[in-house]
Motif scaffolding. Structure first.
Motif, mmCIF file in Angstrom:
data_model
loop_
_atom_site.group_PDB
_atom_site.id
_atom_site.type_symbol
_atom_site.label_atom_id
_atom_site.label_comp_id
_atom_site.label_asym_id
_atom_site.label_seq_id
_atom_site.Cartn_x
_atom_site.Cartn_y
_atom_site.Cartn_z
ATOM 1 N N ALA A 279 0.801 -1.196 -0.087
ATOM 2 C CA ALA A 279 -0.057 0.019 0.041
ATOM 3 C C ALA A 279 0.858 1.192 -0.183
ATOM 4 C CB ALA A 279 -0.954 0.006 1.235
ATOM 5 N N ASN A 280 0.030 2.253 -0.518
ATOM 6 C CA ASN A 280 0.917 3.700 -0.575
ATOM 7 C C ASN A 280 0.007 4.482 0.240
ATOM 8 O OD1 ASN A 280 3.195 5.338 -1.334
ATOM 9 N ND2 ASN A 280 2.330 5.721 -3.463
ATOM 10 N N ASN A 281 0.772 5.669 0.508
ATOM 11 C CA ASN A 281 0.091 6.833 1.207
ATOM 12 C C ASN A 281 -0.803 6.362 2.311
ATOM 13 O OD1 ASN A 281 0.912 8.413 -1.047
ATOM 14 N ND2 ASN A 281 -0.915 7.745 -2.275
ATOM 15 N N VAL A 282 -0.240 5.565 3.059
ATOM 16 C CA VAL A 282 -0.824 5.208 4.523
ATOM 17 C C VAL A 282 -0.890 6.320 5.160
ATOM 18 C CG1 VAL A 282 -0.786 3.546 6.340
ATOM 19 C CG2 VAL A 282 0.210 2.843 4.130
ATOM 20 N N VAL A 283 -2.522 6.451 5.877
ATOM 21 C CA VAL A 283 -2.776 7.782 6.504
ATOM 22 C C VAL A 283 -2.455 7.531 7.957
ATOM 23 C CG1 VAL A 283 -4.763 9.198 7.006
ATOM 24 C CG2 VAL A 283 -4.680 8.159 4.779
ATOM 25 N N THR A 284 -2.002 8.551 8.688
ATOM 26 C CA THR A 284 -1.748 8.179 10.044
ATOM 27 C C THR A 284 -3.070 8.424 10.726
ATOM 28 O OG1 THR A 284 0.301 9.616 10.103
ATOM 29 C CG2 THR A 284 -1.092 9.513 12.080
ATOM 30 N N PRO A 285 -3.561 7.312 11.436
ATOM 31 C CA PRO A 285 -4.664 6.929 12.303
ATOM 32 C C PRO A 285 -4.991 8.131 12.860
ATOM 33 C CG PRO A 285 -3.442 5.263 12.624
ATOM 34 C CD PRO A 285 -2.463 6.240 12.056
ATOM 35 N N VAL A 286 -6.670 8.606 12.676
ATOM 36 C CA VAL A 286 -7.250 9.541 13.271
ATOM 37 C C VAL A 286 -7.949 9.170 14.313
ATOM 38 C CG1 VAL A 286 -9.034 11.506 12.548
ATOM 39 C CG2 VAL A 286 -7.437 10.831 10.819
ATOM 40 N N SER A 287 -7.973 9.875 15.417
ATOM 41 C CA SER A 287 -8.827 9.660 16.679
ATOM 42 C C SER A 287 -10.183 9.574 16.368
ATOM 43 C CB SER A 287 -8.385 10.655 17.637
ATOM 44 O OG SER A 287 -9.121 10.446 18.911
ATOM 45 N N SER A 288 -10.961 8.591 16.678
ATOM 46 C CA SER A 288 -12.520 8.658 16.608
ATOM 47 C C SER A 288 -12.885 8.376 15.203
ATOM 48 C CB SER A 288 -13.272 9.830 17.278
ATOM 49 O OG SER A 288 -13.013 10.152 18.558
ATOM 50 N N THR A 289 -11.960 8.329 14.455
ATOM 51 C CA THR A 289 -12.190 7.825 12.980
ATOM 52 C C THR A 289 -11.653 6.506 12.466
ATOM 53 O OG1 THR A 289 -12.445 10.057 11.932
ATOM 54 C CG2 THR A 289 -12.135 8.357 10.379
ATOM 55 N N ASP A 290 -10.342 6.280 13.077
ATOM 56 C CA ASP A 290 -9.566 5.151 12.674
ATOM 57 C C ASP A 290 -9.526 4.200 14.082
ATOM 58 O OD1 ASP A 290 -9.217 5.654 9.937
ATOM 59 O OD2 ASP A 290 -7.780 7.004 10.626
ATOM 60 N N TYR A 291 -9.630 4.765 15.056
ATOM 61 C CA TYR A 291 -9.518 4.124 16.383
ATOM 62 C C TYR A 291 -10.501 4.531 17.551
ATOM 63 C CZ TYR A 291 -6.167 7.577 18.118
ATOM 64 O OH TYR A 291 -5.641 8.835 18.487
ATOM 65 N N TYR A 292 -10.877 3.623 18.234
ATOM 66 C CA TYR A 292 -11.944 3.929 19.415
ATOM 67 C C TYR A 292 -11.405 3.005 20.809
ATOM 68 C CZ TYR A 292 -15.413 5.370 15.845
ATOM 69 O OH TYR A 292 -16.031 5.705 14.925
ATOM 70 N N THR A 293 -11.160 3.790 21.727
ATOM 71 C CA THR A 293 -11.171 3.004 22.961
ATOM 72 C C THR A 293 -12.305 3.272 24.032
ATOM 73 O OG1 THR A 293 -9.648 4.783 23.874
ATOM 74 C CG2 THR A 293 -8.612 3.004 22.633
ATOM 75 N N ASN A 294 -12.410 2.335 24.979
ATOM 76 C CA ASN A 294 -13.452 2.517 25.830
ATOM 77 C C ASN A 294 -13.344 1.629 27.109
ATOM 78 O OD1 ASN A 294 -16.557 2.019 27.122
ATOM 79 N ND2 ASN A 294 -16.806 3.669 25.364
ATOM 80 N N THR A 295 -13.738 1.978 28.232
ATOM 81 C CA THR A 295 -13.663 1.302 29.294
ATOM 82 C C THR A 295 -14.350 0.007 29.169
ATOM 83 O OG1 THR A 295 -15.187 2.256 30.436
ATOM 84 C CG2 THR A 295 -13.271 3.205 30.742
ATOM 85 N N THR A 296 -15.254 -0.316 28.578
ATOM 86 C CA THR A 296 -15.887 -1.429 28.253
ATOM 87 C C THR A 296 -15.965 -2.058 26.745
ATOM 88 O OG1 THR A 296 -18.055 -0.665 27.526
ATOM 89 C CG2 THR A 296 -17.652 -1.172 29.987
ATOM 90 N N SER A 297 -16.054 -3.266 26.770
ATOM 91 C CA SER A 297 -15.906 -3.721 25.331
ATOM 92 C C SER A 297 -17.002 -3.667 24.230
ATOM 93 C CB SER A 297 -15.572 -5.549 25.275
ATOM 94 O OG SER A 297 -16.549 -5.989 25.870
ATOM 95 N N ASP A 298 -18.151 -3.287 24.798
ATOM 96 C CA ASP A 298 -19.261 -3.053 23.910
ATOM 97 C C ASP A 298 -19.368 -1.542 23.859
ATOM 98 O OD1 ASP A 298 -20.160 -2.428 26.607
ATOM 99 O OD2 ASP A 298 -21.694 -3.558 26.537
ATOM 100 N N ASN A 299 -18.464 -0.653 24.176
ATOM 101 C CA ASN A 299 -18.586 0.735 24.107
ATOM 102 C C ASN A 299 -19.546 1.400 24.763
ATOM 103 O OD1 ASN A 299 -16.405 1.137 22.335
ATOM 104 N ND2 ASN A 299 -17.330 0.709 20.590
ATOM 105 N N THR A 300 -20.085 0.627 25.881
ATOM 106 C CA THR A 300 -21.369 1.371 26.739
ATOM 107 C C THR A 300 -20.576 2.216 27.726
ATOM 108 O OG1 THR A 300 -21.348 -0.773 27.946
ATOM 109 C CG2 THR A 300 -22.877 -0.346 25.852
ATOM 110 N N GLY A 301 -19.267 1.910 28.142
ATOM 111 C CA GLY A 301 -18.718 2.413 29.308
ATOM 112 C C GLY A 301 -17.944 4.056 28.872
ATOM 113 N N ALA A 302 -16.959 4.213 29.600
ATOM 114 C CA ALA A 302 -16.452 5.653 29.438
ATOM 115 C C ALA A 302 -15.616 5.791 28.109
ATOM 116 C CB ALA A 302 -15.601 6.195 30.626
#
Length: 484
Positions: A279-302
């Motif tokens: 691949a070429n022109n790989v985009v640096t990951p964008v917060s909330s677009t390319d990655y999410y993190t949460n205190t619970t695995s189903d995104n119902t936490g913080a």
């Protein structure tokens, strides 16, 4: 005509050459041209020095060069004649071979040119899409640690649709590029690496003529040089025009509080996810677009995306991804992806050209080239036709020897076009030098023997020219295969 003066000098101290010619008994230099049928080889010089006083013995603490007789030191061999300087060899000393026997005490320096550096050096390049071939060579040389003063590249207007290498020997990469474009290369007497276009022979003028005036000449004609079937193939790639998701985490992972994790992701072709793809022109990951993190695995936490930092080291076919959890909570990475332009596989191309009349006489003798760097099927067809027709019949194999003919034995260079007339063999044509072999003896009077291997260059006979899409010489019309 006075004899030339020879120069043999070693760079014991960086930036300063020390002459050793007063101790030089003899030297031999061999350099050769690389083309699609002959791979790149290291130019070699063997320099024999008188070592009666152990001056050139690396372990001799009394030597004026003690501590300086190291591998990799630069050496150059030159000659001056009629106020002109001729470069015969420039490279590095790679071995000291000492003969300690009384009455024959000498040391032989085994030296190699710049090709030794490329043979030992691995290169990584960025992804190059629709890239000019001259620029590809420049990229490879730069990544191999060469400076611009160490090489010269003819203008080549061909384009490589896709090029990327990782941890490949530079000389291997060069051989592939030379083959696919029918280019030529050699290291000249001054130590510079030269890449020549496929047309350089037909643009040359004759620089010297020799008429029945040789110390020796050999002529051979045999079937070893016959090629009457050419197969050209390649699995091409093209870069996707749209940015797509090219890699992603397939499972949810956890990161402890104030901790980090790292992992590899291999790129895939998003249109065929089971198939890997660069691949070429790989985009640096964008917060909330390319990655999410949460205190619970189903995104119902913080949501802890804002407290998560990401770094990505991008390669041609994969990336190293590192995530750090800056919060006081353990978190789940519920989404992570990379986006870019995948360089996707295209239908393979394969062409074959046969000369049936030659196969009837000599049997089938095949030339094969398989490369991902081919531009298109029309080029492959032209190339196959050219190779099969050019070598359908045995090729003259000629070598000639000159002795103490100055300045000719000094001035000749690989690729030079010379005219030879020899009555016994009926040779009467222009020939190109493919290999140079200097043997110089300085111990009992001067003797300089030059052996040249020569061959009939491209364009020497009608229809024997490969000209494809050249901006100066023109372009092939549709359906037309061999150049003019």
């Amino acid at each position: 005509m006075p004899d030339p003066t020879y120069i043999a000098a070693i760079e014991f101290v960086a930036g300063s050459y020390t002459s050793v010619v007063s101790d030089c008994l003899s030297f031999n230099v061999v350099r050769a041209l690389a083309d699609p049928l002959h791979e790149l080889t290291m130019g070699r010089a063997l320099v024999v020095l008188d070592n009666g006083t152990a001056k050139y013995s690396p372990n001799n603490a009394a030597s004026p060069y003690y501590g300086l007789l190291k591998m990799g030191t630069a050496i150059r061999l030159q000659a001056t004649h009629s106020s002109s300087t001729y470069n015969l060899f420039q490279g590095t000393v790679e071995a000291y071979r000492i003969d300690p026997v009384l009455g024959g005490r000498r040391v032989t320096l085994e030296c190699y040119d710049l090709m030794r550096h490329l043979k030992d050096r691995s290169v990584d390049t960025p992804m190059l899409v629709d890239y000019n071939v001259s620029s590809v060579f420049t990229e490879v040389f730069t990544r191999a640690g060469l400076t611009s003063a160490q090489y010269a590249i003819d203008r080549v207007d061909d384009t490589v649709p896709f090029f990327w290498v990782q941890d490949r020997k530079a000389v291997e990469v060069m051989n592939e590029l030379l083959n696919v474009g029918h280019y030529y290369s050699y290291v000249d007497g001054g130590g510079a690496l030269r890449v020549r276009s496929r047309y350089f022979q037909i643009e040359k003028s004759v620089v010297a003529s020799y008429i029945n005036d040789f110390m020796g000449l050999t002529y051979a004609l045999n079937t070893d040089t016959v090629l009457n079937q050419a197969r050209i193939s390649g699995q091409l790639r093209r870069q996707a025009t749209a940015v797509q998701t090219i890699a992603w985490l397939r499972e949810i992972v956890t990161i402890a509080a104030s901790s980090g994790i790292g992992f590899f992701l291999d790129y895939v072709d998003p249109d065929q996810p089971a198939i890997g793809a660069p691949a070429n022109n790989v985009v640096t990951p964008v917060s909330s677009t390319d990655y999410y993190t949460n205190t619970t695995s189903d995104n119902t936490g913080a949501d802890r995306t804002a407290q998560t930092s990401v770094t990505v080291t991008k390669f041609g076919e994969s990336a190293i991804c590192s995530l750090y959890n800056g919060s006081a909570d353990a978190i789940y990475v519920t989404r992570f992806q990379l986006r870019g332009n995948s360089v996707q596989l295209q239908p393979a191309i394969a062409v074959q050209s046969d000369v049936a009349s030659s196969q009837t006489i000599y049997g089938r003798k095949t030339f094969t080239l398989d490369s991902p760097y081919l531009g298109n099927i029309l080029y492959a067809r032209d190339y196959a036709d050219y190779m099969a027709q050019k070598f359908a019949d045995p090729v003259d194999q000629i070598a000639l020897t000159l002795k103490n003919q100055y300045p000719d034995v000094l001035a000749r260079e690989v690729g030079d076009l010379i005219f030879i007339t020899e009555s016994e063999t009926a040779v009467n044509t222009s020939l190109s030098i493919s290999e140079i072999d200097h043997t110089v003896s300085l111990s009992r009077g001067l003797e300089h023997v030059l052996r040249l291997k020569v061959y009939l260059p491209q364009g020497a006979s009608a229809g024997n020219v490969l000209i494809l899409d050249d901006p100066v010489k023109g372009k092939l019309d549709s359906g037309r295969r061999l150049g003019f």
